[in-house]
Design a protein around this motif. Structure first.
Motif, PDB file in Angstrom:
ATOM      1  N   ASP A   1      28.520 -22.522  51.891  1.00  0.00           N
ATOM      2  CA  ASP A   1      29.545 -21.731  52.571  1.00  0.00           C
ATOM      3  C   ASP A   1      30.765 -22.571  52.912  1.00  0.00           C
ATOM      4  OD1 ASP A   1      27.802 -19.629  52.386  1.00  0.00           O
ATOM      5  OD2 ASP A   1      27.392 -19.493  54.538  1.00  0.00           O
ATOM      6  N   THR A   2      30.537 -23.780  53.411  1.00  0.00           N
ATOM      7  CA  THR A   2      31.637 -24.639  53.843  1.00  0.00           C
ATOM      8  C   THR A   2      32.488 -25.103  52.664  1.00  0.00           C
ATOM      9  OG1 THR A   2      30.326 -25.395  55.719  1.00  0.00           O
ATOM     10  CG2 THR A   2      32.209 -26.751  55.098  1.00  0.00           C
ATOM     11  N   LEU A   3      31.845 -25.417  51.554  1.00  0.00           N
ATOM     12  CA  LEU A   3      32.567 -25.943  50.392  1.00  0.00           C
ATOM     13  C   LEU A   3      32.991 -24.856  49.409  1.00  0.00           C
ATOM     14  CD1 LEU A   3      30.342 -29.079  49.731  1.00  0.00           C
ATOM     15  CD2 LEU A   3      32.487 -28.945  51.020  1.00  0.00           C
ATOM     16  N   SER A   4      32.786 -23.601  49.750  1.00  0.00           N
ATOM     17  CA  SER A   4      33.035 -22.517  48.802  1.00  0.00           C
ATOM     18  C   SER A   4      34.511 -22.350  48.434  1.00  0.00           C
ATOM     19  CB  SER A   4      32.496 -21.201  49.345  1.00  0.00           C
ATOM     20  OG  SER A   4      33.206 -20.840  50.513  1.00  0.00           O
ATOM     21  N   PHE A   5      35.427 -22.959  49.167  1.00  0.00           N
ATOM     22  CA  PHE A   5      36.842 -22.867  48.812  1.00  0.00           C
ATOM     23  C   PHE A   5      37.173 -23.724  47.589  1.00  0.00           C
ATOM     24  CE2 PHE A   5      36.606 -26.607  51.430  1.00  0.00           C
ATOM     25  CZ  PHE A   5      37.563 -27.475  50.925  1.00  0.00           C
ATOM     26  N   MET A   6      36.253 -24.623  47.221  1.00  0.00           N
ATOM     27  CA  MET A   6      36.457 -25.502  46.068  1.00  0.00           C
ATOM     28  C   MET A   6      35.621 -24.989  44.893  1.00  0.00           C
ATOM     29  SD  MET A   6      36.312 -29.253  47.858  1.00  0.00           S
ATOM     30  CE  MET A   6      37.083 -30.094  46.481  1.00  0.00           C
ATOM     31  N   PRO A   7      36.061 -25.255  43.660  1.00  0.00           N
ATOM     32  CA  PRO A   7      35.223 -24.852  42.519  1.00  0.00           C
ATOM     33  C   PRO A   7      34.015 -25.784  42.405  1.00  0.00           C
ATOM     34  CG  PRO A   7      37.171 -26.027  41.754  1.00  0.00           C
ATOM     35  CD  PRO A   7      37.329 -25.852  43.235  1.00  0.00           C
ATOM     36  N   PHE A   8      32.828 -25.210  42.165  1.00  0.00           N
ATOM     37  CA  PHE A   8      31.613 -26.001  42.024  1.00  0.00           C
ATOM     38  C   PHE A   8      31.449 -26.443  40.568  1.00  0.00           C
ATOM     39  CE2 PHE A   8      30.560 -25.633  46.199  1.00  0.00           C
ATOM     40  CZ  PHE A   8      30.128 -24.400  46.642  1.00  0.00           C
ATOM     41  N   ALA A   9      31.160 -27.722  40.393  1.00  0.00           N
ATOM     42  CA  ALA A   9      30.820 -28.224  39.066  1.00  0.00           C
ATOM     43  C   ALA A   9      29.321 -28.108  38.861  1.00  0.00           C
ATOM     44  CB  ALA A   9      31.274 -29.677  38.906  1.00  0.00           C
ATOM     45  N   SER A  10      28.542 -28.325  39.941  1.00  0.00           N
ATOM     46  CA  SER A  10      27.087 -28.272  39.855  1.00  0.00           C
ATOM     47  C   SER A  10      26.519 -28.059  41.246  1.00  0.00           C
ATOM     48  CB  SER A  10      26.567 -29.585  39.268  1.00  0.00           C
ATOM     49  OG  SER A  10      25.179 -29.624  39.275  1.00  0.00           O
ATOM     50  N   ALA A  11      25.425 -27.300  41.315  1.00  0.00           N
ATOM     51  CA  ALA A  11      24.722 -27.094  42.582  1.00  0.00           C
ATOM     52  C   ALA A  11      23.235 -26.978  42.267  1.00  0.00           C
ATOM     53  CB  ALA A  11      25.227 -25.843  43.286  1.00  0.00           C
ATOM     54  N   ASP A  12      22.437 -27.896  42.799  1.00  0.00           N
ATOM     55  CA  ASP A  12      21.001 -27.937  42.543  1.00  0.00           C
ATOM     56  C   ASP A  12      20.271 -27.850  43.879  1.00  0.00           C
ATOM     57  OD1 ASP A  12      18.380 -28.460  41.861  1.00  0.00           O
ATOM     58  OD2 ASP A  12      18.825 -30.253  40.696  1.00  0.00           O
ATOM     59  N   ALA A  13      19.673 -26.687  44.174  1.00  0.00           N
ATOM     60  CA  ALA A  13      19.028 -26.464  45.466  1.00  0.00           C
ATOM     61  C   ALA A  13      17.757 -27.286  45.626  1.00  0.00           C
ATOM     62  CB  ALA A  13      18.702 -24.982  45.640  1.00  0.00           C
ATOM     63  N   VAL A  14      17.037 -27.542  44.538  1.00  0.00           N
ATOM     64  CA  VAL A  14      15.795 -28.296  44.640  1.00  0.00           C
ATOM     65  C   VAL A  14      16.095 -29.754  44.977  1.00  0.00           C
ATOM     66  CG1 VAL A  14      13.746 -29.073  43.394  1.00  0.00           C
ATOM     67  CG2 VAL A  14      14.585 -26.749  43.097  1.00  0.00           C
ATOM     68  N   ALA A  15      17.071 -30.335  44.305  1.00  0.00           N
ATOM     69  CA  ALA A  15      17.441 -31.722  44.568  1.00  0.00           C
ATOM     70  C   ALA A  15      18.355 -31.850  45.772  1.00  0.00           C
ATOM     71  CB  ALA A  15      18.121 -32.328  43.343  1.00  0.00           C
ATOM     72  N   GLY A  16      18.994 -30.759  46.182  1.00  0.00           N
ATOM     73  CA  GLY A  16      19.899 -30.796  47.324  1.00  0.00           C
ATOM     74  C   GLY A  16      21.220 -31.466  47.002  1.00  0.00           C
ATOM     75  N   VAL A  17      21.774 -31.186  45.827  1.00  0.00           N
ATOM     76  CA  VAL A  17      23.010 -31.833  45.390  1.00  0.00           C
ATOM     77  C   VAL A  17      24.057 -30.770  45.082  1.00  0.00           C
ATOM     78  CG1 VAL A  17      24.070 -33.316  43.642  1.00  0.00           C
ATOM     79  CG2 VAL A  17      21.738 -33.757  44.390  1.00  0.00           C
ATOM     80  N   ILE A  18      25.241 -30.945  45.656  1.00  0.00           N
ATOM     81  CA  ILE A  18      26.386 -30.088  45.345  1.00  0.00           C
ATOM     82  C   ILE A  18      27.513 -30.997  44.886  1.00  0.00           C
ATOM     83  CG2 ILE A  18      28.096 -28.463  46.232  1.00  0.00           C
ATOM     84  CD1 ILE A  18      26.035 -27.677  48.384  1.00  0.00           C
ATOM     85  N   LEU A  19      28.035 -30.716  43.708  1.00  0.00           N
ATOM     86  CA  LEU A  19      29.174 -31.456  43.170  1.00  0.00           C
ATOM     87  C   LEU A  19      30.300 -30.462  42.936  1.00  0.00           C
ATOM     88  CD1 LEU A  19      27.272 -33.474  40.423  1.00  0.00           C
ATOM     89  CD2 LEU A  19      27.880 -34.265  42.699  1.00  0.00           C
ATOM     90  N   THR A  20      31.461 -30.738  43.498  1.00  0.00           N
ATOM     91  CA  THR A  20      32.595 -29.849  43.254  1.00  0.00           C
ATOM     92  C   THR A  20      33.434 -30.426  42.126  1.00  0.00           C
ATOM     93  OG1 THR A  20      34.159 -30.917  44.767  1.00  0.00           O
ATOM     94  CG2 THR A  20      32.658 -29.265  45.708  1.00  0.00           C
ATOM     95  N   ASP A  21      34.267 -29.568  41.588  1.00  0.00           N
ATOM     96  CA  ASP A  21      35.258 -30.006  40.616  1.00  0.00           C
ATOM     97  C   ASP A  21      36.520 -30.387  41.393  1.00  0.00           C
ATOM     98  OD1 ASP A  21      36.269 -30.592  38.160  1.00  0.00           O
ATOM     99  OD2 ASP A  21      36.197 -28.546  37.375  1.00  0.00           O
ATOM    100  N   TRP A  22      37.505 -30.923  40.719  1.00  0.00           N
ATOM    101  CA  TRP A  22      38.745 -31.291  41.395  1.00  0.00           C
ATOM    102  C   TRP A  22      39.425 -30.038  41.938  1.00  0.00           C
ATOM    103  CZ3 TRP A  22      39.609 -35.989  42.891  1.00  0.00           C
ATOM    104  CH2 TRP A  22      39.051 -37.060  42.186  1.00  0.00           C
TER     105      TRP A  22
END
Length: 176
Positions: free
Chosen positions: A83-104
């Motif tokens: 929710d907090t990072l939703s203003f940025m485009p996501f490059a990858s989001a893995d719920a099992v590993a707990g990793v969110i990577l945004t794009d520029w």
């Protein structure tokens, strides 16, 4: 007496090769999972409620404690981060590993700088040390993007917003 159609000549029958075991298994798994989807439910703010068993089973700030629930990350932290990072485009989001990577992301007010965020959820605890947030900033100088430092409080501000949203989600779900 039953009538059978005449057998075609052997050259007219196309020869089928059996699927390799991996392909057959993948095809079977895909067909089984095809019917597992369901429409997401929404909360009062209009955001989709995660269809995650962890959200229903989490009984406190430390998350579930049974061995069956030891995998995955805290569902409230995960949703708070999304929710907090939703203003940025996501490059990858893995719920099992707990990793969110945004794009520029380039803020609308400034065209000569851009940001990228990585967020790691490190445990099932709803605490600040369960998050690791990194913010990368680049400035456009001399026709190229150059790495520049971010403001000192940027990472702590984003971490605080994620935690605030996660606590709000936990409170809204009735699990204090």
């Amino acid at each position: 007496m039953t009538l059978r159609p005449p057998n075609p000549a052997p050259s007219a029958v196309p020869q089928r090769r059996p699927l390799p075991p991996r392909a057959a298994l993948a095809l079977m798994a895909a067909s089984l999972l095809a019917g597992c989807g369901s429409a997401p439910q929404h909360d009062r703010s209009g955001l989709a409620i995660p269809q995650n068993r962890l959200l229903k089973e989490d009984r406190g700030a430390n998350g579930g404690s049974t061995p069956l629930e030891s995998n995955g990350v805290n569902a409230f932290l995960w949703r708070g981060a999304l929710d907090t990072l939703s203003f940025m485009p996501f490059a990858s989001a893995d719920a099992v590993a707990g990793v969110i990577l945004t794009d520029w992301y380039t803020p609308p007010a400034t065209k000569d700088e851009r940001f990228k965020i990585t967020c790691f959820i490190l445990s099932r605890s709803l605490r600040s040390d369960a998050l690791r947030v990194s913010v990368f900033r680049q400035a456009y100088e001399d026709n190229q993007w150059v790495d520049t430092p971010v403001a000192a409080n940027t990472v702590s501000d984003i971490t605080a917003r994620i935690l605030t949203r996660a606590r709000q989600l936990r409170t809204d779900s009735g699990q204090h």
